[in-house]
Write an enzyme that holds these catalytic residues in place. Structure first.
Site, mmCIF file in Angstrom:
data_model
loop_
_atom_site.group_PDB
_atom_site.id
_atom_site.type_symbol
_atom_site.label_atom_id
_atom_site.label_comp_id
_atom_site.label_asym_id
_atom_site.label_seq_id
_atom_site.Cartn_x
_atom_site.Cartn_y
_atom_site.Cartn_z
ATOM 1 N N LYS A 156 -12.383 9.295 0.215
ATOM 2 C CA LYS A 156 -11.148 8.024 -0.627
ATOM 3 C C LYS A 156 -12.507 7.295 -0.775
ATOM 4 C CE LYS A 156 -7.022 10.447 -0.839
ATOM 5 N NZ LYS A 156 -6.938 11.599 0.092
ATOM 6 N N GLY A 215 -1.891 22.336 0.137
ATOM 7 C CA GLY A 215 -2.448 22.411 1.688
ATOM 8 C C GLY A 215 -1.434 23.315 2.390
ATOM 9 N N THR A 268 0.240 9.504 -2.786
ATOM 10 C CA THR A 268 1.718 10.293 -3.428
ATOM 11 C C THR A 268 2.309 10.381 -2.095
ATOM 12 O OG1 THR A 268 0.487 12.282 -2.177
ATOM 13 C CG2 THR A 268 0.821 12.302 -4.481
ATOM 14 N N PRO A 283 -18.934 -3.038 -3.302
ATOM 15 C CA PRO A 283 -19.905 -1.626 -4.697
ATOM 16 C C PRO A 283 -21.585 -0.406 -3.909
ATOM 17 C CG PRO A 283 -19.379 -3.795 -5.578
ATOM 18 C CD PRO A 283 -19.087 -4.054 -4.242
ATOM 19 N N GLN A 286 5.476 14.797 1.651
ATOM 20 C CA GLN A 286 4.862 14.640 0.308
ATOM 21 C C GLN A 286 6.065 13.747 -0.421
ATOM 22 O OE1 GLN A 286 1.811 14.399 -0.806
ATOM 23 N NE2 GLN A 286 0.709 15.467 0.033
#
Length: 227
Positions: free
Chosen positions: A59, A206, A116, A64, A186
């Site tokens: 992630k 997972g 999530t 940039p 989650q």
């Protein structure tokens, strides 16, 4: 439809013990921040030696140039997929796409929309007084316009995104729990079958697999449920 097994492991040894019980023709594997921070690129190479395609789930989110360099470094490892945060903005994600194209890399690049684990109140805490699904739609549209291969999204948002963006776009879905599984941390979860029906292309699973008494049998059971 494919299954990506999230390797919930702290060490290369533990990760390899998990994949010993999996078939690389039936799934791909995901290496996240904890495992990669402990073991570095060597764990990716070891998994590739076992014929697994790797989703490097780090992630990336930075200016940039820095983000694009990190994405290309991941591509140099030969990973199948890598991700960035769409909230880094258009310039950041477009720079990543441009660098991958310039290097003739085959690595797929996707973007994270809204984690999530986040609900309406979590978004409000960071200055976004909006429902999670609305922010997901904004960021998914930005991702598509910027030329990425897909997004990470909850399965509950997949159907909406299919209608918004179309078919030629990957929807990578965590928060997948087979019937009877614990929701863990989650908040927006769904079963594999429902995720498939809603348009998800890749299911990230997972603990229901890695913590199962027999991971291979659990994987086969999940595959059978979406056949």
């Amino acid at each position: 439809m494919s299954i990506i097994v999230a390797l919930d492991a702290k060490s290369q040894y533990d990760a390899l013990k998990i994949v010993e019980q999996l078939d690389p023709t039936l799934c791909r594997v995901k290496v996240g921040k904890e495992l990669f921070t402990h073991e570095g690129p060597s764990v990716v190479k070891k998994l590739q030696e076992e014929n697994f395609e790797v989703f490097l789930d780090l992630k990336f989110h930075d200016i940039p140039n820095t983000t694009a360099q990190a994405v290309c470094a991941a591509a140099d490892l030969g990973v199948w997929m890598v991700n960035v945060h769409a909230s880094g903005g258009r310039k950041m994600i477009e720079t990543c796409v441009e660098r991958l194209k310039a290097g003739n890399y085959q690595t797929q690049l996707i973007a994270v929309t809204v984690l999530t684990s986040m609900g309406r109140e979590d978004l409000k805490d960071i200055g976004l007084d909006i429902e999670p699904v609305e922010q997901v739609k904004r960021l998914a549209k930005l991702t598509k316009e910027s030329g990425l291969d897909g997004v990470v999204c909850s399965a509950q948002e997949a159907k909406i995104l299919r209608e918004l963006i179309g078919q030629d776009f990957s929807l990578v879905t965590p928060g997948i729990r087979p019937e009877g599984s614990n929701a863990d941390d989650q908040k927006r979860i769904v079963t594999p079958k429902q995720a498939m029906l809603d348009g998800s292309t890749h299911l990230v699973i997972g603990r229901p697999i890695t913590k199962a008494e027999n991971p291979t049998e659990m994987l086969k059971s999940i595959l059978a449920s979406i056949a």
